[in-house]
Write a protein that holds these residues in place. Structure first.
Motif, PDB file in Angstrom:
ATOM      1  N   TRP A 294     -27.805   3.376 -48.684  1.00 51.68           N
ATOM      2  CA  TRP A 294     -28.962   3.447 -49.814  1.00 51.68           C
ATOM      3  C   TRP A 294     -28.639   4.077 -50.992  1.00 51.68           C
ATOM      4  CZ3 TRP A 294     -33.338   0.661 -48.998  1.00 51.68           C
ATOM      5  CH2 TRP A 294     -33.558   0.106 -47.883  1.00 51.68           C
ATOM      6  N   GLY A 295     -27.364   3.996 -51.371  1.00 51.85           N
ATOM      7  CA  GLY A 295     -27.276   4.549 -52.753  1.00 51.85           C
ATOM      8  C   GLY A 295     -27.730   3.650 -53.864  1.00 51.85           C
ATOM      9  N   HIS A 296     -27.978   4.343 -55.097  1.00 56.15           N
ATOM     10  CA  HIS A 296     -28.730   3.732 -56.280  1.00 56.15           C
ATOM     11  C   HIS A 296     -28.270   2.479 -56.447  1.00 56.15           C
ATOM     12  CE1 HIS A 296     -29.911   8.228 -56.894  1.00 56.15           C
ATOM     13  NE2 HIS A 296     -30.452   7.340 -56.247  1.00 56.15           N
ATOM     14  N   GLY A 297     -29.081   1.517 -56.652  1.00 58.60           N
ATOM     15  CA  GLY A 297     -28.762   0.251 -57.188  1.00 58.60           C
ATOM     16  C   GLY A 297     -28.232  -1.036 -56.370  1.00 58.60           C
ATOM     17  N   LEU A 298     -27.857  -0.513 -54.820  1.00 60.30           N
ATOM     18  CA  LEU A 298     -27.302  -1.420 -53.804  1.00 60.30           C
ATOM     19  C   LEU A 298     -28.334  -2.571 -53.781  1.00 60.30           C
ATOM     20  CD1 LEU A 298     -25.337   1.060 -51.515  1.00 60.30           C
ATOM     21  CD2 LEU A 298     -24.530   0.009 -53.432  1.00 60.30           C
ATOM     22  N   ASP A 299     -27.614  -3.775 -53.361  1.00 62.20           N
ATOM     23  CA  ASP A 299     -28.468  -4.929 -53.045  1.00 62.20           C
ATOM     24  C   ASP A 299     -28.691  -5.068 -51.705  1.00 62.20           C
ATOM     25  OD1 ASP A 299     -29.761  -7.280 -53.220  1.00 62.20           O
ATOM     26  OD2 ASP A 299     -28.117  -8.649 -53.742  1.00 62.20           O
ATOM     27  N   HIS A 300     -29.997  -5.334 -51.134  1.00 61.46           N
ATOM     28  CA  HIS A 300     -30.130  -5.194 -49.832  1.00 61.46           C
ATOM     29  C   HIS A 300     -30.764  -6.601 -49.473  1.00 61.46           C
ATOM     30  CE1 HIS A 300     -29.839  -0.810 -48.634  1.00 61.46           C
ATOM     31  NE2 HIS A 300     -30.077  -0.690 -50.109  1.00 61.46           N
ATOM     32  N   GLY A 301     -30.361  -7.636 -50.373  1.00 53.62           N
ATOM     33  CA  GLY A 301     -31.005  -9.013 -49.979  1.00 53.62           C
ATOM     34  C   GLY A 301     -32.061  -9.201 -50.975  1.00 53.62           C
ATOM     35  N   PRO A 302     -32.461 -10.643 -50.453  1.00 49.93           N
ATOM     36  CA  PRO A 302     -33.447 -11.026 -51.399  1.00 49.93           C
ATOM     37  C   PRO A 302     -35.061 -10.872 -51.022  1.00 49.93           C
ATOM     38  CG  PRO A 302     -32.839 -12.823 -49.861  1.00 49.93           C
ATOM     39  CD  PRO A 302     -31.622 -11.565 -49.762  1.00 49.93           C
ATOM     40  N   GLU A 303     -35.060 -10.272 -49.873  1.00 44.51           N
ATOM     41  CA  GLU A 303     -36.527  -9.836 -49.101  1.00 44.51           C
ATOM     42  C   GLU A 303     -36.508  -8.293 -49.476  1.00 44.51           C
ATOM     43  OE1 GLU A 303     -38.726 -11.970 -48.595  1.00 44.51           O
ATOM     44  OE2 GLU A 303     -37.218 -13.475 -48.670  1.00 44.51           O
ATOM     45  N   LEU A 304     -37.782  -7.758 -49.723  1.00 44.98           N
ATOM     46  CA  LEU A 304     -38.112  -6.445 -49.496  1.00 44.98           C
ATOM     47  C   LEU A 304     -37.289  -5.713 -48.532  1.00 44.98           C
ATOM     48  CD1 LEU A 304     -39.627  -3.947 -50.709  1.00 44.98           C
ATOM     49  CD2 LEU A 304     -41.275  -4.607 -49.286  1.00 44.98           C
ATOM     50  N   ALA A 305     -36.400  -4.700 -48.511  1.00 41.90           N
ATOM     51  CA  ALA A 305     -35.940  -3.807 -47.616  1.00 41.90           C
ATOM     52  C   ALA A 305     -36.636  -2.362 -47.402  1.00 41.90           C
ATOM     53  CB  ALA A 305     -34.554  -3.653 -47.854  1.00 41.90           C
ATOM     54  N   VAL A 306     -37.044  -2.109 -46.561  1.00 47.43           N
ATOM     55  CA  VAL A 306     -37.567  -0.543 -46.151  1.00 47.43           C
ATOM     56  C   VAL A 306     -37.199   0.021 -44.930  1.00 47.43           C
ATOM     57  CG1 VAL A 306     -39.621   0.636 -45.758  1.00 47.43           C
ATOM     58  CG2 VAL A 306     -39.895  -1.400 -47.308  1.00 47.43           C
ATOM     59  N   ALA A 307     -36.560   1.343 -45.046  1.00 50.00           N
ATOM     60  CA  ALA A 307     -35.838   1.987 -43.907  1.00 50.00           C
ATOM     61  C   ALA A 307     -36.588   3.409 -44.033  1.00 50.00           C
ATOM     62  CB  ALA A 307     -34.529   2.022 -43.839  1.00 50.00           C
ATOM     63  N   HIS A 308     -36.422   3.754 -42.885  1.00 50.76           N
ATOM     64  CA  HIS A 308     -37.094   5.147 -42.479  1.00 50.76           C
ATOM     65  C   HIS A 308     -35.648   6.132 -41.687  1.00 50.76           C
ATOM     66  CE1 HIS A 308     -40.898   3.833 -43.107  1.00 50.76           C
ATOM     67  NE2 HIS A 308     -40.650   2.547 -42.402  1.00 50.76           N
ATOM     68  N   ASP A 309     -35.448   7.350 -41.860  1.00 50.56           N
ATOM     69  CA  ASP A 309     -34.840   8.189 -41.085  1.00 50.56           C
ATOM     70  C   ASP A 309     -35.383   9.487 -41.152  1.00 50.56           C
ATOM     71  OD1 ASP A 309     -33.560   9.019 -43.406  1.00 50.56           O
ATOM     72  OD2 ASP A 309     -31.790   7.641 -42.804  1.00 50.56           O
ATOM     73  N   SER A 310     -34.667  10.515 -40.475  1.00 51.43           N
ATOM     74  CA  SER A 310     -34.906  12.049 -40.632  1.00 51.43           C
ATOM     75  C   SER A 310     -33.452  12.803 -40.544  1.00 51.43           C
ATOM     76  CB  SER A 310     -35.733  12.288 -39.714  1.00 51.43           C
ATOM     77  OG  SER A 310     -35.368  12.114 -38.272  1.00 51.43           O
ATOM     78  N   LEU A 311     -33.689  13.932 -41.100  1.00 51.24           N
ATOM     79  CA  LEU A 311     -32.409  14.967 -40.918  1.00 51.24           C
ATOM     80  C   LEU A 311     -33.232  16.130 -40.473  1.00 51.24           C
ATOM     81  CD1 LEU A 311     -30.591  14.022 -44.521  1.00 51.24           C
ATOM     82  CD2 LEU A 311     -29.794  13.438 -42.038  1.00 51.24           C
ATOM     83  N   THR A 312     -32.600  16.916 -39.423  1.00 54.22           N
ATOM     84  CA  THR A 312     -33.034  18.146 -38.986  1.00 54.22           C
ATOM     85  C   THR A 312     -32.410  19.100 -39.931  1.00 54.22           C
ATOM     86  OG1 THR A 312     -30.926  18.426 -37.539  1.00 54.22           O
ATOM     87  CG2 THR A 312     -33.102  17.082 -36.752  1.00 54.22           C
ATOM     88  N   GLU A 313     -32.816  20.438 -39.721  1.00 52.77           N
ATOM     89  CA  GLU A 313     -32.398  21.402 -40.415  1.00 52.77           C
ATOM     90  C   GLU A 313     -30.968  21.616 -40.354  1.00 52.77           C
ATOM     91  OE1 GLU A 313     -33.424  26.121 -41.419  1.00 52.77           O
ATOM     92  OE2 GLU A 313     -34.422  24.966 -39.800  1.00 52.77           O
ATOM     93  N   ALA A 314     -30.312  21.504 -39.031  1.00 51.34           N
ATOM     94  CA  ALA A 314     -28.889  21.622 -38.780  1.00 51.34           C
ATOM     95  C   ALA A 314     -28.030  20.350 -39.557  1.00 51.34           C
ATOM     96  CB  ALA A 314     -28.588  21.604 -37.115  1.00 51.34           C
ATOM     97  N   GLU A 315     -28.883  19.248 -39.528  1.00 53.01           N
ATOM     98  CA  GLU A 315     -27.924  18.215 -39.862  1.00 53.01           C
ATOM     99  C   GLU A 315     -28.037  18.340 -41.383  1.00 53.01           C
ATOM    100  OE1 GLU A 315     -28.999  14.450 -36.739  1.00 53.01           O
ATOM    101  OE2 GLU A 315     -30.505  15.042 -38.236  1.00 53.01           O
ATOM    102  N   ARG A 316     -28.719  19.221 -42.211  1.00 52.26           N
ATOM    103  CA  ARG A 316     -28.570  19.450 -43.624  1.00 52.26           C
ATOM    104  C   ARG A 316     -27.927  20.552 -43.725  1.00 52.26           C
ATOM    105  NH1 ARG A 316     -34.195  19.365 -42.706  1.00 52.26           N
ATOM    106  NH2 ARG A 316     -34.522  21.164 -43.845  1.00 52.26           N
TER     107      ARG A 316
END
Length: 368
Positions: A294-316
């Motif tokens: 999900w870096g800035h300006g990357l093309d995810h195709g012709p349709e709207l792309a939406v994604a969710h995830d999470s990072l725990t404190e340990a993962e950060r």
């Protein structure tokens, strides 16, 4: 190609607004962060336009109970630069340079909200950032930065949080050239950049805001540095600004990492700043920075792309590539002559390669 922007006096060249110069890396971005008075909740948002790539993307993130929840969205722009919506993330510029509202519409993830930013002062224009990688232009951009107060509400997994008195934060606007989109297919003979030292420290105090940033080379010489104290203003342009061109700083590292345990800065004119991490560490990858998918300006195709995830404190924690670029919530102490002001802010950190004055060596070697 005519778009809504062409009906406003915004043109910078003889071309329609849709055409932004010739550099494929041109971008135009909004950034926001905010935090509760006790530091228990931190949120951040971004929206970026990449006219030459035909992409607009946006993100909204919240840290609650130690977990960072990330919402990201991307779509193709068709050259339109005044449609400030990317799926569930919508931005209204209510009063330019003063009031903006973020709408996070209901979606299939846990985040929702309506958050209004009210300025504390006229935006600070940072010195223009120009950096070359050998013969190749690497960065050429301008950023304006502004502190403010937040109102409204946000929701995480159905838990609604009101942004009452005392919620503050920072927003910025930057535009110009920096690496965006797919990786450079043919880097210059000198190679891709392998040294980048970046500090950015917007802080909120009771009646004033403070900004200090520094981009240094490997020897520790700043190629872009500035400190500013901005007084609160009744209207957008009547505040006071005190600029510090020769500020210096010192860092204490957390052993085994490249993260700051404490930072002090001598600004000049009898002003000194101390920053101590005191709350959540926010991974900037939630907003797309350095994210592999999900870096800035990357093309995810012709349709709207939406994604969710999470990072725990340990993962950060230090060592995760998704948490090398961070903003740490800090307590801030500003000594101005005989007066001490206490407040909060963030300390943004991205350190790649050596930095002789602070002991950094190698590409990502931690401090022992």
């Amino acid at each position: 190609m005519l778009t809504r922007g062409d009906d406003y006096p915004l043109h910078q060249t003889s071309e329609p607004i849709a055409f932004a110069g010739t550099d494929r890396n041109f971008y135009d971005r909004y950034f926001f962060n905010g935090y509760s008075p006790d530091g228990s909740v931190l949120f951040a948002a971004a929206m970026g336009f990449y006219p030459q790539l035909g992409i607009v993307d946006a993100s909204f993130c919240v840290i609650l109970d130690g977990v960072q929840y990330n919402l990201r969205a991307s779509r193709r722009s068709a050259g339109e630069r005044l449609n400030l919506s990317v799926g569930p993330i919508i931005l209204d510029v209510d009063i330019p340079l003063q009031v903006l509202t973020l709408h996070i519409s209901p979606n299939d993830g846990p985040l929702e909200g309506e958050l209004r930013f009210m300025n504390r002062h006229f935006p600070i224009e940072e010195p223009r950032f120009i950096r070359r990688n050998g013969t190749r232009l690497f960065m050429d951009y301008t950023r304006m930065t502004q502190n403010g107060r937040w109102s409204g509400w946000l929701s995480v997994g159905g838990e609604k949080i009101e942004l009452s008195d005392g919620w503050s934060g920072t927003r910025d606007r930057s535009w110009g050239v920096r690496p965006v989109g797919a990786s450079e297919p043919q880097p210059p003979p000198e190679g891709n950049f392998n040294q980048f030292f970046w500090l950015w420290t917007p802080c909120n105090f009771g009646d004033r805001s403070l900004f200090f940033h520094s981009n240094d080379d490997g020897a520790g010489s700043p190629w872009n540095r500035r400190g500013v104290i901005a007084g609160d203003s009744e209207t957008s342009e009547d505040g006071t600004e005190l600029h510090f061109a020769d500020a210096s700083y010192a860092i204490q590292w957390t052993p085994g990492t490249r993260r700051i345990a404490r930072m002090t800065a001598e600004l000049g004119h009898g002003c000194a700043l101390t920053l101590s991490p005191s709350g959540p560490v926010f991974a900037m990858s939630g907003l797309g920075y350095t994210h592999p998918l999900w870096g800035h300006g990357l093309d995810h195709g012709p349709e709207l792309a939406v994604a969710h995830d999470s990072l725990t404190e340990a993962e950060r924690g230090w060592g995760n590539p998704l948490a090398m670029h961070i903003q740490a919530l800090v307590t801030a102490e500003l000594v101005d002559g005989g007066t001490t002001h206490r407040g909060m802010g963030v300390l943004e950190q991205l350190f790649v390669g050596p930095h002789a004055p602070t002991g950094l060596a190698g590409l990502m070697d931690p401090v022992s």
